[in-house]
Design an enzyme around this catalytic site. Structure first.
Site, PDB file in Angstrom:
ATOM      1  N   GLU A  97      98.512  95.717 -35.777  1.00 46.26           N
ATOM      2  CA  GLU A  97      98.278  96.288 -35.442  1.00 46.26           C
ATOM      3  C   GLU A  97      98.896  97.503 -33.712  1.00 46.26           C
ATOM      4  O   GLU A  97      99.413  96.985 -33.385  1.00 46.26           O
ATOM      5  CB  GLU A  97      96.654  96.702 -34.507  1.00 46.26           C
ATOM      6  CG  GLU A  97      95.815  96.947 -35.989  1.00 46.26           C
ATOM      7  CD  GLU A  97      94.204  96.364 -35.716  1.00 46.26           C
ATOM      8  OE1 GLU A  97      93.308  97.574 -36.308  1.00 46.26           O
ATOM      9  OE2 GLU A  97      93.844  96.438 -34.607  1.00 46.26           O
ATOM     10  N   CYS A 110     102.005 100.747 -27.299  1.00 48.60           N
ATOM     11  CA  CYS A 110     101.655  99.250 -27.914  1.00 48.60           C
ATOM     12  C   CYS A 110     102.021  98.534 -28.863  1.00 48.60           C
ATOM     13  O   CYS A 110     101.799  98.944 -29.588  1.00 48.60           O
ATOM     14  CB  CYS A 110     100.104  98.946 -27.395  1.00 48.60           C
ATOM     15  SG  CYS A 110      99.853  97.358 -27.110  1.00 48.60           S
ATOM     16  N   CYS A 117      98.005  85.660 -33.576  1.00 44.71           N
ATOM     17  CA  CYS A 117      98.563  83.966 -32.647  1.00 44.71           C
ATOM     18  C   CYS A 117      98.502  83.079 -32.502  1.00 44.71           C
ATOM     19  O   CYS A 117      97.140  82.752 -32.940  1.00 44.71           O
ATOM     20  CB  CYS A 117      98.290  85.107 -31.902  1.00 44.71           C
ATOM     21  SG  CYS A 117      98.907  84.387 -29.859  1.00 44.71           S
ATOM     22  N   CYS A 121      94.707  82.048 -27.175  1.00 46.09           N
ATOM     23  CA  CYS A 121      93.811  82.984 -25.977  1.00 46.09           C
ATOM     24  C   CYS A 121      91.960  83.269 -26.015  1.00 46.09           C
ATOM     25  O   CYS A 121      91.514  83.560 -26.920  1.00 46.09           O
ATOM     26  CB  CYS A 121      94.423  83.995 -24.890  1.00 46.09           C
ATOM     27  SG  CYS A 121      95.910  83.709 -24.101  1.00 46.09           S
ATOM     28  N   CYS A 124      90.255  86.654 -26.413  1.00 47.94           N
ATOM     29  CA  CYS A 124      91.197  87.818 -27.591  1.00 47.94           C
ATOM     30  C   CYS A 124      90.956  88.015 -28.330  1.00 47.94           C
ATOM     31  O   CYS A 124      90.627  86.499 -29.728  1.00 47.94           O
ATOM     32  CB  CYS A 124      92.532  87.156 -27.361  1.00 47.94           C
ATOM     33  SG  CYS A 124      93.985  88.211 -28.373  1.00 47.94           S
ATOM     34  N   CYS A 350      92.920  96.827 -24.549  1.00 45.92           N
ATOM     35  CA  CYS A 350      93.702  95.567 -24.557  1.00 45.92           C
ATOM     36  C   CYS A 350      92.308  94.021 -24.628  1.00 45.92           C
ATOM     37  O   CYS A 350      91.022  94.211 -24.496  1.00 45.92           O
ATOM     38  CB  CYS A 350      93.473  95.511 -22.925  1.00 45.92           C
ATOM     39  SG  CYS A 350      94.229  93.855 -22.351  1.00 45.92           S
TER      40      CYS A 350
END
Length: 384
Positions: A97, A110, A117, A121, A124, A350
């Site tokens: 994205e 962005c 990933c 984290c 996220c 975010c």
């Protein structure tokens, strides 16, 4: 298979052309056509020799990511889901994205750097998707190339006037950890900064990292741009749980790397990003610890009230609690902003980017109790 020229920086493109018996200056022509004019057809490159255009048509291509979905939020935020791998047999394709955020006087893109990933984290959404692979340099810069085309922001070929630069800033804060995909990230950064391509200022290109200390040092020497560090905790115990890479590069090492980076940085400060999680890291005691942690390190804070997603296990703090945390940092002398939530109704805020990831990490995701403490730990070691 044809060579995709989209991800070649000036040196790489020049070397490739010289290897085919061409003059190095042809690279400058091609860079301008591909990136400034947004061309994907060699035949349209009117000042490139016809023989070279014919040769390029047989051996090379300009291929960006393929849009699967284009979503527009009420506030003007626009999110694209981009296919980077095609799948057959009923399987979904890998997709990332990319988000465009228009604001008064600036437009920020962005960009993603990995399919998923591996850093896991806790707060996220991308981390919940697992990890498949790094994006190539062409797939990273291709997001900027495609966004310019879709936004109608490329320069008109043959005109001496610059096209409307709707994308004035680029942040590598999308899916993935940019510095875990170091070589491809730096190749894309060089194209963003190249005056023959996008010509962005180093101050307007930001790399965000969760804290890969050796790669921060490499970036300082190779391609220093604005640096943002995803901090999210003021002490090692809490950061170990929220940002597992901290177990490998704890806060003392990270702060030292930030100080070293400033010697070459285009800005005289590091930005610390701090997602505020209700009842976890948003208290005044954590604010005091944060002030003590950074000391006299030149920095600013960007506070991000948590953007919820399904089964996250965390909650967004109250506005009053966010203001109190911000005020404590301001009173200590730090420039502190609260990031305005943009595009949350299309999951473009975010921490909400998820894309489509055929996970091959086979990890066990951390489970969180009702009081937001970790109950199990990630089984995947940091991939760096």
């Amino acid at each position: 298979m044809k060579v995709n020229l989209l991800g070649f920086d000036a040196q790489q493109l020049g070397d490739w052309l010289v290897g085919r018996g061409e003059k190095p200056f042809r690279a400058h022509q091609l860079l301008r056509w591909i990136h400034r004019f947004g061309a994907d057809d060699f035949a349209s490159m009117s000042d490139v020799a016809k023989a070279l255009r014919a040769d390029l048509t047989t051996v090379a291509e300009i291929r960006g990511p393929r849009p699967l979905r284009d979503t527009l939020a009420a506030d003007g935020t626009r999110k694209w889901l981009l296919a980077v791998d095609e799948a057959g047999g009923g399987e979904m394709s890998n997709a990332v994205e990319t988000v465009f955020i228009p604001e008064a006087g600036r437009g920020t893109l962005c960009v993603s750097t990995q399919v998923g990933c591996a850093l896991d984290c806790a707060f996220c959404s991308t981390a919940r998707q697992g990890f498949n692979r790094n994006l190539t340099a062409a797939e990273i810069i291709g997001q900027l190339w495609l966004a310019n085309r879709l936004l109608g922001a490329v320069q008109v070929a043959g005109s001496s006037e610059e096209g409307e630069r709707r994308i004035s800033n680029v942040v590598l804060m999308g899916m993935g950890e940019p510095l875990a995909n170091y070589d491809n990230t730096v190749a894309a950064l060089r194209l963003m900064l190249d005056d023959r391509a996008y010509g962005l200022s180093r101050r307007r290109v930001t790399v965000s990292t969760a804290g890969l200390v050796p790669a921060i040092d490499r970036l300082r020497d190779d391609c220093p741009v604005a640096l943002a560090v995803s901090l999210h905790a003021p002490n090692d115990a809490l950061r170990d749980a929220l940002v597992p890479i901290n177990r490998k590069y704890p806060l003392a090492e990270l702060m030292a790397a930030c100080r070293r980076y400033l010697a070459q940085a285009p800005r005289d400060f590091v930005t610390f990003e701090y997602v505020l999680l209700a009842g976890v890291n948003d208290g005044l005691e954590q604010a005091r610890q944060l002030i003590a942690l950074v000391g006299d390190l030149p920095c600013k804070f960007n506070l991000i009230p948590f953007n919820p997603f399904t089964r996250s296990g965390f909650a967004r703090p109250s506005a009053a609690r966010v203001r109190a945390f911000q005020q404590a940092l301001i009173e200590a002398g730090f420039v502190t902003t609260v990031r305005k939530t943009r595009g949350d109704e299309i999951d473009a805020a975010c921490g909400q980017l998820a894309g489509q990831v055929r996970d091959r990490s086979r990890r066990t995701l951390t489970r969180w109790s009702s009081d937001c403490t970790p109950m199990t730990t990630n089984s995947l070691e940091a991939a760096v």
